[in-house]
Design a protein around this motif. Sequence first.
Motif, PDB file in Angstrom:
ATOM      1  N   ARG A  62       0.838  -1.210   0.000  1.00 25.59           N
ATOM      2  CA  ARG A  62       0.000   0.000   0.000  1.00 25.59           C
ATOM      3  C   ARG A  62       0.869   1.255   0.000  1.00 25.59           C
ATOM      4  O   ARG A  62       0.594   2.206  -0.732  1.00 25.59           O
ATOM      5  N   MET A  63       1.909   1.255   0.799  1.00 29.81           N
ATOM      6  CA  MET A  63       2.818   2.407   0.841  1.00 29.81           C
ATOM      7  C   MET A  63       3.506   2.607  -0.513  1.00 29.81           C
ATOM      8  O   MET A  63       3.687   3.740  -0.968  1.00 29.81           O
ATOM      9  N   THR A  64       3.863   1.508  -1.153  1.00 23.02           N
ATOM     10  CA  THR A  64       4.486   1.584  -2.478  1.00 23.02           C
ATOM     11  C   THR A  64       3.517   2.199  -3.470  1.00 23.02           C
ATOM     12  O   THR A  64       3.890   3.089  -4.252  1.00 23.02           O
ATOM     13  N   ALA A  65       2.269   1.739  -3.455  1.00 19.36           N
ATOM     14  CA  ALA A  65       1.254   2.285  -4.370  1.00 19.36           C
ATOM     15  C   ALA A  65       1.021   3.773  -4.108  1.00 19.36           C
ATOM     16  O   ALA A  65       0.908   4.570  -5.053  1.00 19.36           O
ATOM     17  N   LEU A  66       0.960   4.148  -2.844  1.00 15.67           N
ATOM     18  CA  LEU A  66       0.760   5.569  -2.516  1.00 15.67           C
ATOM     19  C   LEU A  66       1.939   6.427  -2.967  1.00 15.67           C
ATOM     20  O   LEU A  66       1.752   7.560  -3.424  1.00 15.67           O
ATOM     21  N   ASP A  67       3.146   5.892  -2.842  1.00 11.90           N
ATOM     22  CA  ASP A  67       4.312   6.638  -3.324  1.00 11.90           C
ATOM     23  C   ASP A  67       4.315   6.745  -4.846  1.00 11.90           C
ATOM     24  O   ASP A  67       4.745   7.755  -5.399  1.00 11.90           O
ATOM     25  N   LEU A  68       3.847   5.700  -5.516  1.00 11.40           N
ATOM     26  CA  LEU A  68       3.749   5.780  -6.976  1.00 11.40           C
ATOM     27  C   LEU A  68       2.790   6.894  -7.395  1.00 11.40           C
ATOM     28  O   LEU A  68       3.008   7.564  -8.398  1.00 11.40           O
ATOM     29  N   ILE A  69       1.766   7.108  -6.599  1.00  4.89           N
ATOM     30  CA  ILE A  69       0.803   8.177  -6.903  1.00  4.89           C
ATOM     31  C   ILE A  69       1.331   9.537  -6.444  1.00  4.89           C
ATOM     32  O   ILE A  69       1.267  10.516  -7.180  1.00  4.89           O
ATOM     33  N   GLY A  70       1.857   9.603  -5.238  1.00  2.00           N
ATOM     34  CA  GLY A  70       2.234  10.884  -4.654  1.00  2.00           C
ATOM     35  C   GLY A  70       3.629  11.387  -4.977  1.00  2.00           C
ATOM     36  O   GLY A  70       3.832  12.583  -5.194  1.00  2.00           O
ATOM     37  N   PHE A  71       4.607  10.497  -5.004  1.00  2.00           N
ATOM     38  CA  PHE A  71       5.993  10.904  -5.217  1.00  2.00           C
ATOM     39  C   PHE A  71       6.382  10.938  -6.691  1.00  2.00           C
ATOM     40  O   PHE A  71       7.261  11.701  -7.094  1.00  2.00           O
ATOM     41  N   SER A  72       5.710  10.125  -7.502  1.00  2.00           N
ATOM     42  CA  SER A  72       6.128  10.023  -8.904  1.00  2.00           C
ATOM     43  C   SER A  72       6.066  11.331  -9.684  1.00  2.00           C
ATOM     44  O   SER A  72       6.947  11.573 -10.506  1.00  2.00           O
ATOM     45  N   ILE A  74       6.764  14.356  -8.667  1.00  2.00           N
ATOM     46  CA  ILE A  74       7.954  15.121  -8.280  1.00  2.00           C
ATOM     47  C   ILE A  74       9.204  14.474  -8.869  1.00  2.00           C
ATOM     48  O   ILE A  74      10.061  15.140  -9.464  1.00  2.00           O
ATOM     49  N   TYR A  75       9.285  13.161  -8.739  1.00  2.00           N
ATOM     50  CA  TYR A  75      10.453  12.460  -9.250  1.00  2.00           C
ATOM     51  C   TYR A  75      10.495  12.504 -10.777  1.00  2.00           C
ATOM     52  O   TYR A  75      11.572  12.544 -11.368  1.00  2.00           O
ATOM     53  N   ALA A  76       9.329  12.521 -11.413  1.00  2.00           N
ATOM     54  CA  ALA A  76       9.284  12.593 -12.881  1.00  2.00           C
ATOM     55  C   ALA A  76       9.937  13.879 -13.385  1.00  2.00           C
ATOM     56  O   ALA A  76      10.638  13.865 -14.402  1.00  2.00           O
ATOM     57  N   VAL A  77       9.750  14.975 -12.679  1.00  2.00           N
ATOM     58  CA  VAL A  77      10.392  16.242 -13.070  1.00  2.00           C
ATOM     59  C   VAL A  77      11.909  16.096 -12.993  1.00  2.00           C
ATOM     60  O   VAL A  77      12.634  16.514 -13.905  1.00  2.00           O
TER      61      VAL A  77
END
Length: 160
Positions: A62-72, A74-77
């Motif tokens: 679940r934490m991984t999925a949330l990071d894929l939604i929330g952190f990606s 920022i990291y994509a930039v």
Amino acid sequence: MANELPRLSNTRPKWRSWLWHAFAPLGAVLIAVVWGCVVQTQFNVASLQSIGADISGVQRLRMTALDLIGFSPIYAVIVVLGMLCALPAAAWLARRWPGHRSVLFALAGGAGIATAIRIVDIATPAPTLIAATRGIGGWLLMSSGAALAGWWFARRTRGE
């Protein structure tokens, strides 16, 4: 030779070739971003577990999925900026050494993200924006995802 099958052409129609090349950078960014988000999450989970947090496998997913939604985003930039600098340099070098195209793009992808992460760390007020990159292991692991993305990009755009 009446039983011979007609020979199929090995070339793609121009529109498919253009489409294939247009999506190659997006695929490379996607590979690097997903890899980086998963690495970042796993480093965060390991840090929480090291201070006694009990985290189940389901919570980890679940934490991984949330990071894929929330952190990606920022990291994509960060990934896009790193790739915008690194991939043209790799293309220039690959013209001189075409036999090493995939290796050059992989090295450029990894170096581009490694550099972009350090620049972001310098520019942001927090000690590091990406917790996984506080140590050399995490920094190299994040960069290896971008190296994979650079290799993938080179394989998808070969023959230009």
